[in-house]
Design an enzyme around this catalytic site. Structure first.
Site, short mmCIF file in Angstrom:
data_model
loop_
_atom_site.label_atom_id
_atom_site.label_comp_id
_atom_site.label_asym_id
_atom_site.label_seq_id
_atom_site.Cartn_x
_atom_site.Cartn_y
_atom_site.Cartn_z
N GLY A 10 21.48 18.28 17.08
CA GLY A 10 21.47 17.56 18.44
C GLY A 10 22.73 17.48 18.72
O GLY A 10 23.63 16.90 17.90
N ARG A 78 19.54 24.11 15.56
CA ARG A 78 18.98 23.71 13.99
C ARG A 78 18.41 25.24 13.61
O ARG A 78 17.98 26.11 14.22
CB ARG A 78 17.91 23.01 14.33
CG ARG A 78 18.36 21.43 14.82
CD ARG A 78 17.12 20.49 14.58
NE ARG A 78 17.85 19.20 15.13
CZ ARG A 78 17.62 18.59 16.49
NH1 ARG A 78 17.11 19.26 17.34
NH2 ARG A 78 18.22 17.50 16.83
N ASP A 109 22.26 13.83 9.66
CA ASP A 109 21.72 13.99 8.72
C ASP A 109 21.28 15.35 8.17
O ASP A 109 21.59 15.84 7.03
CB ASP A 109 20.63 12.86 8.23
CG ASP A 109 19.57 12.91 8.99
OD1 ASP A 109 19.64 13.66 10.08
OD2 ASP A 109 18.29 12.50 8.92
N THR A 132 26.24 12.59 16.13
CA THR A 132 24.82 12.38 16.39
C THR A 132 24.63 11.08 17.14
O THR A 132 25.21 9.88 17.00
CB THR A 132 23.81 12.34 15.02
OG1 THR A 132 22.58 11.63 15.69
CG2 THR A 132 24.31 11.06 14.17
N ASP A 134 22.33 8.89 17.44
CA ASP A 134 21.47 8.05 16.94
C ASP A 134 22.09 6.93 16.14
O ASP A 134 21.34 5.97 15.85
CB ASP A 134 20.55 8.76 15.89
CG ASP A 134 19.39 9.63 16.72
OD1 ASP A 134 19.50 9.53 18.13
OD2 ASP A 134 18.73 10.49 15.98
N ASP A 136 22.77 6.69 13.02
CA ASP A 136 21.97 6.28 11.84
C ASP A 136 22.39 6.85 10.40
O ASP A 136 21.69 7.08 9.44
CB ASP A 136 20.27 7.08 11.88
CG ASP A 136 20.39 8.56 12.27
OD1 ASP A 136 21.59 9.03 12.23
OD2 ASP A 136 19.57 9.33 12.15
N ARG A 178 14.52 8.81 16.86
CA ARG A 178 13.24 9.41 16.30
C ARG A 178 12.96 8.41 15.08
O ARG A 178 11.84 8.17 14.84
CB ARG A 178 13.51 10.79 15.59
CG ARG A 178 12.25 11.81 16.29
CD ARG A 178 12.51 12.99 15.72
NE ARG A 178 13.97 13.46 15.41
CZ ARG A 178 14.29 14.75 15.80
NH1 ARG A 178 13.57 15.72 16.01
NH2 ARG A 178 15.69 15.21 15.60
O1 F6P Z 1 19.02 13.43 16.52
C1 F6P Z 1 19.59 13.11 17.86
C2 F6P Z 1 18.39 13.60 18.63
O2 F6P Z 1 18.82 13.42 20.21
C3 F6P Z 1 17.08 12.39 18.52
O3 F6P Z 1 17.53 11.14 19.09
C4 F6P Z 1 16.03 13.07 19.33
O4 F6P Z 1 14.80 12.57 18.56
C5 F6P Z 1 16.27 14.52 18.84
O5 F6P Z 1 17.58 14.66 18.59
C6 F6P Z 1 15.79 15.31 19.93
O6 F6P Z 1 16.10 16.71 19.41
P1 F6P Z 1 15.77 18.07 20.31
O7 F6P Z 1 17.03 18.16 21.14
O8 F6P Z 1 15.55 19.09 19.38
O9 F6P Z 1 14.60 17.73 21.23
#
Ligand code: F6P
Length: 329
Positions: A10, A78, A109, A132, A134, A136, A178
């Site tokens: 992300g 990803r 991560d 990120t 998050d 985290d 998440r």
């Molecule tokens: O890990 C970063 C994040 O923004 C999370 O907070 C969220 O759950 C996820 O990515 C969303 O991913 P995507 O852009 O693939 O929907």
């Protein structure tokens, strides 16, 4: 030395500032930087950044003005293909083909899991930067993008509060995270929310409804509940239904902030963090380190093995959660 830099997972505001720092530090020290587009997938597809002068390596000028922009100019993705052995062997072959000696992945991560997998087949140096929203990852007090995401969420909650007060309503505002409640807790505290639901603590519906009755009796006319998307009891819509069934005295609406939190011009904190860790990552590679994330802990540049950044769940400071409760009167 030829260093590859890329963003993966992300995106997060501040990634561009980090790339800028990597490019400026590496070139200043006499090295070359290859910008890899679209993360690990770009490495597999040999999708590299090319300068306006059609050069395959980035120049000091190619990153001019990047620090103030959100998103990632190198884009991000990803890559399911990279998770396979065949994908990793192909990545190693492409690294050799393009004479890349070291990598600086910017991500979370998933990105660092990928770096650990790659290191099983490749002897080049890898030092990552924590990118990120998050927050985290262990090994750094904050991650690139977190400050901006919280700022965006707080601005949104402030606006929602206006309409909540006019209509005497409760809003359940769902924020990203998440597996982590960092964005939710920081947003709740900064936006004076009355309640926060996060994956790290049990969401007790009857107890929340009791609190809501008390708040109403005390004269509260609007309520903000911040819900982390990964709350173990469910998302904002599900919690709303459960609260209603348990006798919530407020009329409610739900708002999902979603990807809004991933965009926008990075905050000064994110630009400073991104610049610091980008510069430190290059320095660490030049000093011979590998398999590490470059973070900032207590103001000090710190290297942490990739595995240690995600092995443990980064704890939410409990004093922040209790402060929210104490002040929600
Ligand atoms: O890990 C970063 C994040 O923004 C999370 O907070 C969220 O759950 C996820 O990515 C969303 O991913 P995507 O852009 O693939 O929907």
């Amino acid at each position: 030395m030829r260093i590859g830099v890329f963003c993966s997972g992300g995106d997060a505001p501040g990634m561009n500032a980090c790339i800028r720092a990597v490019v400026r530090r590496a070139i200043s020290d006499g090295h070359e930087v290859v910008g890899i587009n679209r993360g690990y997938q770009g490495l597999l597809d040999e999708d590299f950044f090319v300068t306006e002068a059609s050069e395959p390596t980035m120049s000091l000028r190619s990153v001019s003005g990047w620090a103030r922009f959100g998103g990632s100019f190198l884009r991000s993705s990803r890559s399911p293909e990279f998770r396979t052995d065949a994908g990793q062997f192909k990545a190693v072959a492409n690294l050799a083909k393009h004479r890349i000696d070291a990598l600086i992945p910017i991500g979370g991560d998933g990105t660092f899991h990928g770096a650990v997998d790659l290191a099983k087949h490749w002897s080049g140096r890898i030092v990552g930067c924590p990118g990120t929203i998050d927050n985290d990852l262990m090994g750094t007090d904050f991650t690139i993008g977190f400050s901006t995401a919280v700022q965006t969420a707080v601005e949104a909650v402030d606006k929602i509060r206006d309409t909540a007060e006019s209509h005497e309503r409760m809003f359940l505002v769902e924020v990203m995270g998440r597996h982590s409640g960092f964005i939710a807790v920081h947003t709740a505290l900064a936006a004076s929310a009355e309640c926060v639901c996060i994956p790290e603590t049990k969401t007790d519906i009857p107890a929340i409804v009791r609190d809501l009755h008390e708040l109403k009796a005390r004269g509260k006319t609007s309520v903000m509940m911040i819900v982390a998307e990964g709350d173990e009891e469910g998302d904002a819509a599900k919690l709303n239904e459960e609260l209603k069934a348990a006798g919530n005295p407020f009329s409610t609406r739900c708002v999902i902030l979603g990807h809004l939190q991933r965009g926008g011009s990075p905050s000064p904190e994110d630009r400073i963090l991104a610049s610091s860790v980008g510069d430190f990552a290059v320095q660490s590679i030049l000093e011979g380190h590998t398999g590490m994330m470059a973070g900032i802990v207590g103001g000090q540049p710190t290297l942490t093995p990739f595995e240690d950044t995600y092995a443990e769940h980064k704890p939410i400071p409990s004093e922040l959660s209790s402060l929210i409760e104490r002040l929600a009167r």
